[in-house]
Design an enzyme around this catalytic site. Structure first.
Site, PDB file in Angstrom:
ATOM      1  N   SER A 279       0.875  -1.173   0.000  1.00  0.00           N
ATOM      2  CA  SER A 279       0.000   0.000   0.000  1.00  0.00           C
ATOM      3  C   SER A 279       0.914   1.225   0.000  1.00  0.00           C
ATOM      4  O   SER A 279       2.109   1.099   0.312  1.00  0.00           O
ATOM      5  CB  SER A 279      -0.841  -0.015   1.285  1.00  0.00           C
ATOM      6  OG  SER A 279      -1.459   1.237   1.504  1.00  0.00           O
TER       7      SER A 279
ATOM      8  N   TYR B  99      -2.455  -1.632  10.408  1.00  0.00           N
ATOM      9  CA  TYR B  99      -2.416  -1.738   8.938  1.00  0.00           C
ATOM     10  C   TYR B  99      -1.088  -1.233   8.382  1.00  0.00           C
ATOM     11  O   TYR B  99      -0.437  -1.904   7.579  1.00  0.00           O
ATOM     12  CB  TYR B  99      -3.593  -0.955   8.352  1.00  0.00           C
ATOM     13  CG  TYR B  99      -3.715  -1.071   6.843  1.00  0.00           C
ATOM     14  CD1 TYR B  99      -4.213  -2.228   6.261  1.00  0.00           C
ATOM     15  CD2 TYR B  99      -3.336  -0.030   6.005  1.00  0.00           C
ATOM     16  CE1 TYR B  99      -4.331  -2.350   4.871  1.00  0.00           C
ATOM     17  CE2 TYR B  99      -3.447  -0.133   4.620  1.00  0.00           C
ATOM     18  CZ  TYR B  99      -3.945  -1.300   4.063  1.00  0.00           C
ATOM     19  OH  TYR B  99      -4.062  -1.411   2.685  1.00  0.00           O
TER      20      TYR B  99
HETATM   21  P1  NAD Z   1     -11.540  -5.964  -0.484  1.00  0.00           P
HETATM   22  O1  NAD Z   1     -11.979  -5.930   0.929  1.00  0.00           O
HETATM   23  O2  NAD Z   1     -12.412  -5.443  -1.556  1.00  0.00           O
HETATM   24  O3  NAD Z   1     -11.130  -7.462  -0.901  1.00  0.00           O
HETATM   25  C1  NAD Z   1     -10.289  -8.229  -0.090  1.00  0.00           C
HETATM   26  C2  NAD Z   1     -10.642  -9.694  -0.257  1.00  0.00           C
HETATM   27  O4  NAD Z   1      -9.771 -10.438   0.621  1.00  0.00           O
HETATM   28  C3  NAD Z   1     -12.086 -10.009   0.166  1.00  0.00           C
HETATM   29  O5  NAD Z   1     -12.729 -10.771  -0.837  1.00  0.00           O
HETATM   30  C4  NAD Z   1     -11.920 -10.792   1.454  1.00  0.00           C
HETATM   31  O6  NAD Z   1     -12.927 -11.764   1.661  1.00  0.00           O
HETATM   32  C5  NAD Z   1     -10.543 -11.433   1.252  1.00  0.00           C
HETATM   33  N1  NAD Z   1      -9.937 -11.837   2.525  1.00  0.00           N
HETATM   34  C6  NAD Z   1      -9.932 -11.143   3.687  1.00  0.00           C
HETATM   35  N2  NAD Z   1      -9.331 -11.872   4.647  1.00  0.00           N
HETATM   36  C7  NAD Z   1      -8.956 -13.039   4.076  1.00  0.00           C
HETATM   37  C8  NAD Z   1      -8.293 -14.197   4.568  1.00  0.00           C
HETATM   38  N3  NAD Z   1      -7.924 -14.306   5.849  1.00  0.00           N
HETATM   39  N4  NAD Z   1      -8.047 -15.212   3.714  1.00  0.00           N
HETATM   40  C9  NAD Z   1      -8.449 -15.135   2.417  1.00  0.00           C
HETATM   41  N5  NAD Z   1      -9.084 -14.056   1.900  1.00  0.00           N
HETATM   42  C10 NAD Z   1      -9.329 -13.019   2.724  1.00  0.00           C
HETATM   43  O7  NAD Z   1     -10.138  -5.212  -0.485  1.00  0.00           O
HETATM   44  P2  NAD Z   1      -9.245  -4.685  -1.674  1.00  0.00           P
HETATM   45  O8  NAD Z   1      -9.374  -3.230  -1.725  1.00  0.00           O
HETATM   46  O9  NAD Z   1      -9.432  -5.492  -2.892  1.00  0.00           O
HETATM   47  O10 NAD Z   1      -7.815  -5.006  -1.046  1.00  0.00           O
HETATM   48  C11 NAD Z   1      -6.950  -5.982  -1.578  1.00  0.00           C
HETATM   49  C12 NAD Z   1      -5.540  -5.681  -1.111  1.00  0.00           C
HETATM   50  O11 NAD Z   1      -5.175  -4.375  -1.559  1.00  0.00           O
HETATM   51  C13 NAD Z   1      -5.373  -5.675   0.398  1.00  0.00           C
HETATM   52  O12 NAD Z   1      -4.136  -6.283   0.725  1.00  0.00           O
HETATM   53  C14 NAD Z   1      -5.346  -4.202   0.736  1.00  0.00           C
HETATM   54  O13 NAD Z   1      -4.656  -3.942   1.924  1.00  0.00           O
HETATM   55  C15 NAD Z   1      -4.655  -3.632  -0.465  1.00  0.00           C
HETATM   56  N6  NAD Z   1      -4.872  -2.210  -0.670  1.00  0.00           N
HETATM   57  C16 NAD Z   1      -6.133  -1.745  -0.856  1.00  0.00           C
HETATM   58  C17 NAD Z   1      -6.323  -0.378  -1.007  1.00  0.00           C
HETATM   59  C18 NAD Z   1      -7.703   0.205  -1.162  1.00  0.00           C
HETATM   60  O14 NAD Z   1      -7.842   1.424  -1.069  1.00  0.00           O
HETATM   61  N7  NAD Z   1      -8.723  -0.584  -1.413  1.00  0.00           N
HETATM   62  C19 NAD Z   1      -5.211   0.491  -1.022  1.00  0.00           C
HETATM   63  C20 NAD Z   1      -3.936  -0.031  -0.857  1.00  0.00           C
HETATM   64  C21 NAD Z   1      -3.777  -1.385  -0.679  1.00  0.00           C
END
Ligand code: NAD
Length: 254
Positions: free
Chosen positions: A145, A159
């Site tokens: 991130s 986080y």
């Molecule tokens: P999201 O919540 O839309 O999707 C995350 C998915 O991970 C969900 O389907 C959830 O069920 C799954 N998940 C959660 N815990 C789990 C576990 N223990 N085992 C297996 N699956 C699990 O989130 P996103 O925005 O798609 O985020 C994906 C990645 O991107 C994450 O690592 C997040 O930290 C990172 N990220 C997101 C953002 C943002 O703004 N959305 C920004 C920077 C980084």
């Protein structure tokens, strides 16, 4: 097809039922890949699988918790059993945790985030790398991130700690994996228009409009913006790139 070398490649994606993972699954399928999506939510997996509209010869869904070692071993084995190997690993599952100053976070809040984001990412590397080492090729993309490069204003210490850890893990493991022809990089998105940001907006009380105003390009990323970087890092067009960090942040950290 943007990257013809990706055609028929076998891609494993954690957190594949939603957000960045689901967008990446679609992008890899469009490149002709075979894709395994892993997620803790069986319902969300089933929905995403149906939305992607691809048969089991090209897409499988595996319900697993990335923080559990037995689940990680199983998702790797099931992918190899279904498709024969793993060429690309988008090591992406993660949670945002609680939005609160450290003095108001419980130790369990910290442990939960570390267990999914750090232990889960580490376990994925531990069990996928031997498959790639055996064939002396592969590309891994870990999701960190911008919070793995700088601390922003939001009080999310578990986080940010976890995302800096993924940054460090990427760099050290890239050094180990290079001798086997395997590349390991990390992506560092700014806010992306997914469920995770809805949760952070409500947790912090700061609106999407106010957060977007801090991004030079004036908007959140869409999940496909991150998927496009992941495709590049998976393809041979990035074959001299490893141990590197890729901001996809609309200029936020420029
Ligand atoms: P999201 O919540 O839309 O999707 C995350 C998915 O991970 C969900 O389907 C959830 O069920 C799954 N998940 C959660 N815990 C789990 C576990 N223990 N085992 C297996 N699956 C699990 O989130 P996103 O925005 O798609 O985020 C994906 C990645 O991107 C994450 O690592 C997040 O930290 C990172 N990220 C997101 C953002 C943002 O703004 N959305 C920004 C920077 C980084």
């Amino acid at each position: 097809m943007t990257y013809p070398d990706l055609n028929q490649k076998i891609v494993l994606i954690t957190g594949g039922a939603a957000g960045l993972g689901a967008a990446a699954a679609k992008a890899f399928l469009d490149e002709g890949c075979k894709v395994a999506i892993v997620d803790i939510s069986a319902d969300a997996l089933a929905k995403t699988q149906a939305d992607l509209g691809v048969g089991a010869d090209r897409l499988i869904a595996i319900t697993a918790d990335v923080s559990k070692e037995e689940d990680v071993k199983r998702y790797v084995t099931e992918t190899v059993t279904a498709f024969g190997s793993i060429d690309v690993f988008f090591n992406n599952a993660g949670i945002e945790g609680k939005v609160a100053p450290i003095v108001d976070q419980k130790t369990e809040d910290f442990d939960r985030v570390m267990s999914i984001n750090v232990r889960g990412t580490w376990l994925g590397l531990k069990y996928v790398l031997p498959i790639m080492y055996a064939k002396k090729s592969g590309s891994i993309i870990n999701t960190s991130s911008i919070g793995g490069l700088v601390a922003g204003p939001m009080p999310v210490s578990p986080y940010v700690t976890s995302k800096f850890a993924i940054h460090g893990m990427t760099r050290v493991v890239a050094n180990e994996a290079a001798a086997y022809g395997v590349r390991v990089n990390s992506v560092h998105p700014s806010p992306v228009n997914t469920q995770m940001m809805r949760s952070l907006e409500s947790g912090s009380g700061v609106s999407q409009e106010a957060i977007a105003a801090t991004i030079p390009l004036g908007r959140y990323a869409e999940a496909v913006d991150i998927a496009n970087m992941v495709l590049f890092l998976a393809s041979e067009k990035s074959n001299f790139v490893t141990g590197s960090q890729f901001r996809v942040d609309g200029g936020m950290l420029s």
